[in-house]
Design a protein around this motif. Structure first.
Motif, PDB file in Angstrom:
ATOM      1  N   MET A   1       0.804  -1.226   0.000  1.00 35.94           N
ATOM      2  CA  MET A   1       0.000   0.000   0.000  1.00 35.94           C
ATOM      3  C   MET A   1       0.830   1.266   0.000  1.00 35.94           C
ATOM      4  SD  MET A   1      -2.709  -0.877   3.001  1.00 35.94           S
ATOM      5  CE  MET A   1      -4.120  -1.935   2.692  1.00 35.94           C
ATOM      6  N   ALA A   2       0.228   2.306  -0.586  1.00 36.30           N
ATOM      7  CA  ALA A   2       0.729   3.670  -0.388  1.00 36.30           C
ATOM      8  C   ALA A   2      -0.465   4.456   0.135  1.00 36.30           C
ATOM      9  CB  ALA A   2       1.239   4.259  -1.682  1.00 36.30           C
ATOM     10  N   TYR A   3      -0.242   5.242   1.184  1.00 35.62           N
ATOM     11  CA  TYR A   3      -1.358   5.969   1.799  1.00 35.62           C
ATOM     12  C   TYR A   3      -1.099   7.472   1.732  1.00 35.62           C
ATOM     13  CZ  TYR A   3      -4.226   7.951   5.540  1.00 35.62           C
ATOM     14  OH  TYR A   3      -5.088   8.729   6.258  1.00 35.62           O
TER      15      TYR A   3
ATOM     16  N   ILE B   1      10.817   7.757   4.133  1.00 35.40           N
ATOM     17  CA  ILE B   1      10.095   6.528   3.802  1.00 35.40           C
ATOM     18  C   ILE B   1      11.038   5.477   3.226  1.00 35.40           C
ATOM     19  CG2 ILE B   1       8.234   5.508   2.416  1.00 35.40           C
ATOM     20  CD1 ILE B   1       6.954   8.307   2.354  1.00 35.40           C
ATOM     21  N   THR B   2      11.823   5.901   2.245  1.00 34.42           N
ATOM     22  CA  THR B   2      12.611   4.892   1.524  1.00 34.42           C
ATOM     23  C   THR B   2      14.020   4.716   2.099  1.00 34.42           C
ATOM     24  OG1 THR B   2      13.485   6.527  -0.004  1.00 34.42           O
ATOM     25  CG2 THR B   2      11.432   5.440  -0.635  1.00 34.42           C
TER      26      THR B   2
ATOM     27  N   CYS C   1       4.212   9.577  -2.544  1.00 41.36           N
ATOM     28  CA  CYS C   1       3.559   8.283  -2.281  1.00 41.36           C
ATOM     29  C   CYS C   1       3.405   7.466  -3.570  1.00 41.36           C
ATOM     30  CB  CYS C   1       2.192   8.498  -1.630  1.00 41.36           C
ATOM     31  SG  CYS C   1       2.334   9.159   0.027  1.00 41.36           S
TER      32      CYS C   1
ATOM     33  N   LEU D   1       6.315   5.406  -4.864  1.00 46.76           N
ATOM     34  CA  LEU D   1       6.655   4.145  -4.187  1.00 46.76           C
ATOM     35  C   LEU D   1       6.227   2.937  -5.012  1.00 46.76           C
ATOM     36  CD1 LEU D   1       5.515   5.159  -0.583  1.00 46.76           C
ATOM     37  CD2 LEU D   1       7.842   5.166  -1.488  1.00 46.76           C
TER      38      LEU D   1
ATOM     39  N   ARG E   1       3.288   1.262  -5.471  1.00 49.88           N
ATOM     40  CA  ARG E   1       2.590   0.184  -4.769  1.00 49.88           C
ATOM     41  C   ARG E   1       1.346  -0.229  -5.558  1.00 49.88           C
ATOM     42  NH1 ARG E   1       4.853   1.093   0.417  1.00 49.88           N
ATOM     43  NH2 ARG E   1       7.024   0.948  -0.177  1.00 49.88           N
TER      44      ARG E   1
END
Lengths: 270, 197
Positions: B77-79, B98-99, B141, B144, B146
């Motif tokens: 997921m990405a939120y 994040i990463t 996001c 990412l 996802r």
């Protein structure tokens, strides 16, 4: 080296005349702190004389059990002070902070007394108690600042934690910014203090040893080592306090539980 | 891709979601709609495992949402939250948090498609508008990559032009499942399907 000059009762009382300076300043500026000066001074005298009495006894006995018990009591008092000052739940956080203190002090004492100084009798009260006391005593303030930063960050800026947790998936990554900030705020002042030691501040231990008749070179070597021990000890106590506390800070889904009451926040409305 | 069966949720004794069942297919774009307080955002939090339903079950990619599977589920997921006032200095710092890595080209290209120049990703969050900040968070996001994208009120700070650009990016190549919560009619129309709460 000369023996240290003792301070007689008359001289001691004369020394207290220095207190006239803050008292006059407080009276002139009507700060309402004069009473506090006398109460604090009286407490300091009573506490230190009491310490002198029981330290005298502890030093005479010089028993591994009594000395270890004394250090454990210091750890308990330190952990209790931290829980109280950071306003955490006693039920939940006392144990992790005590564990952090005990383990850190065991490692620092083990290395400092066993490897660096290589004491014949590891639990020698002359070394074991003051070194443990200095590490623990210094760690309290730094740990309070660091833990306050960590828990306040998680409490007031939790949206970033949840944002990273979902988008990265790792709780370790999600708490990293809060740990970084806690380390910076908690240990930054200690680093700053180390960098100006000798220039702005003359540390008490070194001054005490020199006054006590030790060679300045020996006193400085001890001071350098004790500063390193304090810095390593404070870092260890802070990071272990955070890591052990984390077991109780998060539920199995990574939700932050209520840090004050220790109650689980179900249906977390973050 | 996402299945919810007989979900029930209440706050302080008041039922917010009652006996809700839905299924979202792979690559589908679904929007939860409804007035404020109907449980749209709570539903997105439930999909991430931050709120547990009082009753019912949720599964994502065949995995039941529970303590054991939650990390695997989140890794798909990405939120994108409604509140983008995150305590970070800029978009690059957010991405690195994040990463753990330096930004890849992908984030710059998505940001550009959302009307955010590369330099703005390094600009202080306190120097840019709410809409620009929201587009930066969205770009971060989406970069990412996802399979499931969760968006909470994605249009809250965006003007019509930016909403259009975001729709284009989400429609772009690559199969991804988009689940959003919104009461914006244009956004609801953009979804393949809306579920009214």
């Amino acid at each position: 080296m000369n023996d240290m000059i003792d301070i007689g009762l008359g001289e001691l009382l004369t020394g207290f005349l220095m207190l006239a300076i803050p008292v006059l300043v407080f009276i002139y500026f009507r700060t309402g702190m004069v009473k506090d000066v006398f109460i604090s001074s009286a407490r300091m005298i009573a506490q230190l004389f009491l310490v002198a009495l029981y330290l005298d006894w502890i030093f005479d006995m010089n028993s591994a059990w009594i000395n270890s018990l004394w250090v454990i009591i210091m750890v308990l008092i330190g952990a209790g002070t931290m829980v109280y000052r950071v306003r955490l739940s006693w039920r939940i956080f006392l144990v992790p902070l005590v564990l952090a203190g005990l383990l850190s002090i065991a490692i620092i004492d083990g290395f400092f007394l066993g490897v660096v100084i290589r004491l014949d009798y590891f639990f020698d009260a002359r070394y074991f108690i003051p070194i443990s006391g200095m590490v623990l005593g210094n760690s309290i303030n730094h740990n309070i600042v660091g833990l306050t930063s960590y828990f306040e960050g998680l409490s007031k800026r939790r949206e970033l934690y949840y944002f990273i947790l979902t988008n990265n998936g790792s709780r370790r990554k999600a708490i990293r910014p809060y740990i970084q900030e806690a380390l910076r705020k908690g240990l930054g002042p200690l680093l700053a203090n180390m960098s100006v030691i000798g220039l702005i501040s003359l540390p008490g231990m070194m001054t005490g040893q020199i006054l006590g008749g030790a060679s300045p070179v020996t006193a400085i070597k001890y001071q350098v080592m004790i500063m390193v021990a304090i810095f390593a000890g404070c870092t260890m106590i802070l990071i272990m306090s955070i890591l052990y506390s984390n077991i109780f800070v998060f539920d199995k889904y990574g939700n932050i539980i209520n840090l004050r009451s220790g109650k689980q926040i179900r249906n977390n409305s973050r | 891709m996402i299945r919810a069966k007989n979900i029930q949720l209440s706050f302080n004794g008041k039922t917010v979601i009652k006996d809700l069942t839905f299924e979202i297919g792979n690559g589908e774009n679904v929007c939860f709609s409804g007035a404020s307080g109907k449980g749209k955002s709570s539903l997105l939090k439930m999909l991430q495992g931050y709120i547990l339903p009082d009753a019912g079950s949720i599964s994502v990619k065949g995995l039941e949402l529970n303590e054991k599977n939650i990390a695997t589920i989140r890794s798909n997921m990405a939120y994108i939250p409604q509140n983008v006032n995150l305590p970070v200095n800029n978009g690059i710092e957010l991405l690195e948090l994040i990463t753990g890595d330096k930004p890849a080209e992908r984030v710059f290209s998505i940001a550009a498609r959302l009307g955010i120049p590369e330099a703005m990703l390094e600009q202080g969050f306190d120097e840019i508008s709410g809409g620009q900040k929201q587009r930066i968070v969205i770009a971060v996001c989406l970069s990412l990559d996802r399979e499931i994208i969760l968006l909470d009120e994605p249009t809250s700070s965006l003007d019509d032009e930016s909403i259009g650009k975001l729709m284009d990016v989400l429609k772009g190549p690559g199969e991804r499942t988009v689940v959003s919560a919104s009461h914006n009619h244009e956004w609801i129309r953009f979804a393949d399907r809306s579920i009214a709460l």
